[in-house]
Each structure stands twice: as C-alpha cells, then as structure tokens.
Design an enzyme around this catalytic site. Structure first.
Site, short mmCIF file in Angstrom:
data_model
loop_
_atom_site.label_atom_id
_atom_site.label_comp_id
_atom_site.label_asym_id
_atom_site.label_seq_id
_atom_site.Cartn_x
_atom_site.Cartn_y
_atom_site.Cartn_z
N LYS A 22 -32.71 20.77 89.14
CA LYS A 22 -32.98 19.50 88.99
C LYS A 22 -31.18 19.53 89.23
O LYS A 22 -30.59 18.59 90.66
CB LYS A 22 -32.79 18.18 87.98
CG LYS A 22 -32.33 17.32 87.87
CD LYS A 22 -32.43 16.58 86.12
CE LYS A 22 -31.34 16.87 84.97
NZ LYS A 22 -29.87 16.62 85.24
N ASN A 23 -30.69 20.21 89.08
CA ASN A 23 -29.27 19.95 88.49
C ASN A 23 -28.61 20.90 90.24
O ASN A 23 -27.11 21.58 89.89
CB ASN A 23 -28.53 21.03 87.28
CG ASN A 23 -28.83 20.15 86.41
OD1 ASN A 23 -28.77 18.63 86.30
ND2 ASN A 23 -28.65 19.76 85.06
N CYS A 117 -22.11 9.07 78.15
CA CYS A 117 -23.13 8.46 78.08
C CYS A 117 -23.76 9.37 76.42
O CYS A 117 -22.54 9.26 75.72
CB CYS A 117 -23.95 9.79 78.61
SG CYS A 117 -23.81 11.42 79.07
N ARG A 122 -18.28 12.11 78.80
CA ARG A 122 -17.91 12.86 79.94
C ARG A 122 -17.16 12.30 81.13
O ARG A 122 -17.33 11.09 81.57
CB ARG A 122 -19.14 11.87 80.72
CG ARG A 122 -20.28 12.34 79.34
CD ARG A 122 -21.34 13.58 79.28
NE ARG A 122 -21.03 14.74 81.08
CZ ARG A 122 -22.83 14.31 80.85
NH1 ARG A 122 -23.88 13.68 80.46
NH2 ARG A 122 -23.00 15.27 81.95
N ASP A 306 -28.06 23.35 77.82
CA ASP A 306 -29.32 22.65 77.95
C ASP A 306 -30.53 22.92 77.34
O ASP A 306 -31.68 22.72 77.35
CB ASP A 306 -29.28 22.18 79.30
CG ASP A 306 -28.26 21.54 80.60
OD1 ASP A 306 -27.87 21.13 81.29
OD2 ASP A 306 -27.61 21.03 79.54
N ARG A 398 -36.45 11.98 83.42
CA ARG A 398 -35.62 12.01 84.46
C ARG A 398 -35.03 13.70 85.00
O ARG A 398 -34.24 14.54 85.96
CB ARG A 398 -34.04 11.67 83.99
CG ARG A 398 -33.90 10.39 83.25
CD ARG A 398 -32.77 10.17 82.72
NE ARG A 398 -31.46 11.04 83.66
CZ ARG A 398 -30.06 10.14 83.87
NH1 ARG A 398 -29.47 9.82 82.43
NH2 ARG A 398 -29.29 10.89 84.16
C1 EPZ Z 1 -23.00 20.15 84.52
O1 EPZ Z 1 -22.42 18.16 83.67
C2 EPZ Z 1 -24.87 19.18 84.07
N1 EPZ Z 1 -25.98 17.99 85.11
C3 EPZ Z 1 -25.55 18.93 82.65
O2 EPZ Z 1 -27.00 19.53 82.74
C4 EPZ Z 1 -25.29 20.70 81.78
O3 EPZ Z 1 -24.63 19.74 80.73
C5 EPZ Z 1 -23.62 20.67 82.69
O4 EPZ Z 1 -22.93 20.65 83.58
C6 EPZ Z 1 -22.67 21.90 81.20
O5 EPZ Z 1 -23.54 22.96 81.65
C7 EPZ Z 1 -25.14 17.77 86.72
O6 EPZ Z 1 -25.00 18.97 86.81
C8 EPZ Z 1 -25.79 16.81 87.01
P1 EPZ Z 1 -18.77 19.54 82.96
P2 EPZ Z 1 -21.22 17.82 83.65
O7 EPZ Z 1 -18.55 18.77 83.75
O8 EPZ Z 1 -20.44 18.38 85.16
C9 EPZ Z 1 -15.56 18.38 80.27
C10 EPZ Z 1 -28.86 18.12 82.13
O9 EPZ Z 1 -29.23 18.03 80.68
N2 EPZ Z 1 -14.95 17.55 81.15
O10 EPZ Z 1 -19.50 21.45 82.92
O11 EPZ Z 1 -21.37 16.99 83.64
C11 EPZ Z 1 -17.04 17.68 79.73
O12 EPZ Z 1 -16.59 16.43 78.59
C12 EPZ Z 1 -27.18 17.52 81.78
O13 EPZ Z 1 -29.24 18.42 82.88
C13 EPZ Z 1 -13.99 16.73 81.57
O14 EPZ Z 1 -13.19 16.68 80.30
O15 EPZ Z 1 -20.81 18.92 82.71
C14 EPZ Z 1 -17.38 18.20 78.94
O16 EPZ Z 1 -16.91 18.79 77.59
C15 EPZ Z 1 -26.97 17.63 80.76
N3 EPZ Z 1 -13.16 16.59 82.43
C16 EPZ Z 1 -17.47 19.78 79.32
O17 EPZ Z 1 -16.31 19.21 80.31
C17 EPZ Z 1 -13.89 16.32 83.55
O18 EPZ Z 1 -13.68 16.03 84.30
C18 EPZ Z 1 -18.03 20.67 80.57
O19 EPZ Z 1 -18.70 18.93 81.56
C19 EPZ Z 1 -15.11 16.99 83.50
C20 EPZ Z 1 -15.02 17.71 82.57
#
Ligand code: EPZ
Length: 419
Positions: A22-23, A117, A122, A306, A398
């Site tokens: 998915k990701n 969420c 996020r 995850d 999802r």
């Molecule tokens: C991706 O989400 C995945 N989703 C998530 O999978 C996964 O849990 C996550 O990466 C971490 O591995 C997809 O790839 C579609 P991040 P993402 O940006 O990119 C902070 C699932 O279950 N952050 O790596 O949204 C954020 O708050 C889903 O399949 C900022 O502060 O996660 C978090 O604490 C859930 N500012 C950390 O970084 C930003 O601009 C990591 O988030 C972006 C992120």
C-alpha cells in the site's frame, strides 16, 4: 458498517500470498502525474486507500483505467485541474502525495491540508518547507495548501525529522526541477526505494534511495513506463505474527525477506523458528507459547511503527513482561484500551506500554480506530477464548486486501458481518 466476527483458539497453519505494498502504491500512483504519457502499474493491492487515490486522480481529470488483476493505467495528460479537495483528502491523508508532482509537472497545486488522524497530529510542515526551498510560492489559506512555481529549482534540503511521505513528495518535486537536489536525513524505507526506481523507470535521475542522502538530478520531462509495485512488508509481518500468536505454522509467499530483518529478529526472540527462502518466509511456533519481547519503533531499518500494534497483541499472551516504546507517533496506543477489554494486562506510561503476558484472553466486542490497531484486535481475536467482534473494520480494509479470505486459508474461523 461491516464488522469481523472471529472465533479464537485455532492454531493457524498454511501459506498466504502477500499483496503489493500500500505504502509504495500510493506514492507511485501520485508520481504518474509527472509523466508526459500513459503509465501502467501492476501488483496493485485492492484497498480502500488505493481506490481513494484513483478517485483523486480521476477527479483531477487524469484518465485512469483498472485492468485485470488490478493493473492500473494512468494517463495524466488529460488533467483538467490541480485541486485535491478536502472531501477526498480527509479520507486519506496520503493524498498529500499529489502536491509535489502537481507543482513540478504543472506549476501549480491546491491541496487540502490532511488534518490529524487517530494516531497523531501528522503535520506536513516539512513537505511545505522543502517545496519552498525548491522555489515554490506556497502558503496555506482556508485549509488548503496553495502552491505555484514557474519551474522548481534544485536545492540542498535537510529534513530535521525523518519523514517517509515528506521524502517522497520532495523527491517527486525535484524530479522535474532545474538542477540538482540533495535530500539529507531522507527516509530509507523500501517504499521510498521503490518510488525512486519507478521515477528512474520514467527517466528521472535519482540516486542514493535507501540511504539517508538522496540526490535527484532534475530532467526536462518524464515518459510513461510499465512498473510493478513491491510486496507489502507490513502485511507479511502481520501474517507472521498471526502464526506466532496462535502457536501455528505460517508461510508468507511473494515477499522480499530482506525488508523484514528487524521484525524477524523480534519474532525469533519470541521463540519462533524462522526459515527464509528467496521470496518466502516460514514461521513455526507450534506447541510453544511465545516469549515476551521488548520493541522500540524507529525509522527503517529499525523496527517499524506499523508493526507495533501487532507486537503489542503478541506480548499480551506471551510468557513474561514485554515493553513497547513508540517513538514515531504521539498517540499510537489506541489498540491498548481495546486489548485491555479482552483481558490484557498493560500499563501505559507516556510512549511506553508495559505488557505482562496473560495465559488467556476472552473474546469481546471491540472497536477499530486506525489501520494497524484494527490488525492487532484481529490478532487478539484469533487467540482469545470465544467470539470477538471487531467493529468499524473499514479501517482494516484500507490496508489489508481480502483479510478474512487470507486468514480463512490459514484455518482461522472468521467471517465478515455486514451492517
Ligand atoms: C508513512 O506515513 C506511512 N504512510 C505510515 O503508514 C507510517 O506509519 C509512517 O510513514 C512511518 O513509517 C504512507 O507511507 C502512506 P512520517 P507519513 O511523515 O509519511 C512527523 C500505515 O499504517 N512529521 O514518516 O505520514 C510525523 O508527525 C501508515 O500504513 C512532521 O513533524 O509519516 C511523525 O511523528 C500509518 N512533519 C514523524 O514525522 C512533517 O512534515 C514520521 O512521520 C511530516 C512528518
């Protein structure tokens, strides 16, 4: 709303084929917007989130056709506008992934802010800051990110937090920028590597994906291509935990074992025998109760957030005391409250869950709150005494393709109840 009814107590035995990731599918479908002709994507999982991004591409005017076995063809040259509306983005925050491609290919983008969420706030501040550094005129008003750019200019970007979709958005934006972009402290997830390979198949100049420094040499245009998405390591890990929690024997097929190293280390520590083939992994926990393990989530290649909820479920019935430390998201313990209703002995202290294994769980009506929390409730239901009904399983749909069919193939007693 559908629910899943599970009757626990059966050790799972058998093999299951893993679907496309998915990701990886979500950023790759977003990246099709960069092409100057049709793109064909294979091994796409049939999931709600995939349907949502296909709807979004169609809403903007891209010609999208779904072939047999979910082969998706996208022709972005028919795009009518560059707006991703709140009604669609709020149902899937990964819609933010169209921001970089729209800006880079069409010079403009109007994308609703995703909002928070269940698992955390996020934010997307790093996405926005990176695009500004690439020369975009970008601001937020009325809940929308408004972005404009004649042509983005390559730059050196340093991400102060490892962000998967942030890295992906900026890599896609840089693909058609003028000059070279360097992304420091980039995410190293296999899905980032898959996106980079897809961009290069369209003629991009991406190097270093999989390391914390990615270099993108901007090009004038990207052409169409055929591509197949990599297997879903989180789905694979989830079915391996299903084998471990039920003291069964499960083989997952069509996987890349090297993407699951951190998870396999913990499964072996829990007492499972693991055999690895070229594209399969077999877990044997027959006749044994899992041992408790300590888990600390962190960006790849460390233990994936995850898989955290799934290991919380495993620890609930394991022998001993296990700690789960969640370092990536601020509120990813929603499953804990529901597991406690099934008899789990868990103490929450900030971002740490201390789980004392119990020798049995009792089935109960529980409620899914987010994708991976739902998976952990299904896993607990597989081992609980009696019936468990997991409600609001649209969360699970999802991210897990045909979950009840795949679990039934492994001998689980599970049915989807509509309404
Ligand atoms: C991706 O989400 C995945 N989703 C998530 O999978 C996964 O849990 C996550 O990466 C971490 O591995 C997809 O790839 C579609 P991040 P993402 O940006 O990119 C902070 C699932 O279950 N952050 O790596 O949204 C954020 O708050 C889903 O399949 C900022 O502060 O996660 C978090 O604490 C859930 N500012 C950390 O970084 C930003 O601009 C990591 O988030 C972006 C992120």
């Amino acid at each position: 709303m559908d629910s899943l009814k599970i009757t626990g107590g059966t050790p799972l035995e058998g093999e299951v084929r893993i679907s496309g990731a998915k990701n990886a599918t979500l950023p790759i479908l977003a990246a099709t917007l960069l092409a100057n002709g049709p793109v064909s994507i294979a091994n796409v999982p049939h999931l709600r989130d995939v349907t949502t991004i296909i709807e979004l591409l169609g809403h903007m005017g891209a010609a999208v056709t779904i072939g047999e076995r979910m082969r998706i063809e996208v022709n972005p040259t028919t795009l009518r506008h560059c707006r991703a509306p709140y009604e669609l983005v709020r149902t899937m925050r990964a819609s933010i992934l169209v921001l970089g491609p729209l800006l880079s290919r069409f010079g403009q983008a109007e994308v609703s802010l995703p909002g928070g969420c269940a698992i955390g706030s996020r934010p997307v501040d790093l996405h926005v800051a990176g695009l500004k550094a690439l020369g975009a005129d970008i601001h937020v008003e009325n809940g929308y990110i408004q972005a404009r750019a004649e042509r983005l200019r390559g730059a050196r970007l340093v991400l102060d937090t490892v962000t998967v979709t942030g890295t992906e958005n900026l890599m896609m934006a840089a693909a058609l920028a003028d000059g070279e972009t360097i992304i420091e402290n980039a995410a190293r997830e296999p899905e980032v590597v898959d996106l980079a390979a897809f961009l290069n198949a369209m003629g991009a100049g991406v190097t270093g994906a999989g390391t914390d420094t990615i270099v993108i040499a901007g090009v004038e245009a990207l052409h169409g291509t055929d591509y197949a998405v990599l297997p879903d390591r989180i789905e694979a890990g989830t079915y391996l935990v299903a084998g471990a929690i039920t003291s069964g024997l499960v083989r997952v097929k069509g996987v890349r074992p090297e993407h699951l190293d951190a998870v396999l280390i913990k499964l072996r520590a829990s007492g499972a025998d693991i055999v690895i083939g070229e594209d399969w992994i077999e877990l044997d926990m027959r006749g044994r109760r899992p041992r408790s393990v300590d888990v600390r989530t962190a960006p790849y290649p460390a233990f994936p957030t995850d898989m955290q909820a799934q290991f919380a479920a495993l620890n609930v019935i394991a022998d001993g005391v296990g700690t789960i430390v969640e370092t990536v998201f601020e509120n990813r313990f929603m499953h804990i409250l529901e597991l406690q209703r099934m008899g789990a002995n868990i103490r929450l202290q900030g971002n740490t869950a201390v789980i004392r294994g119990v020798d049995h769980l009792t089935g109960a009506p529980v409620m899914a709150t987010d994708l991976r929390a739902s998976a952990s409730l299904v896993l607990a239901g597989l081992v609980a005494e009696g019936d468990t009904t997991v409600r609001r399983i649209y969360h699970i749909d999802r991210g897990y393709e045909c979950i009840e069919e795949k679990l039934e193939l492994l001998g689980a007693r599970i049915e989807r109840v509509s309404g």
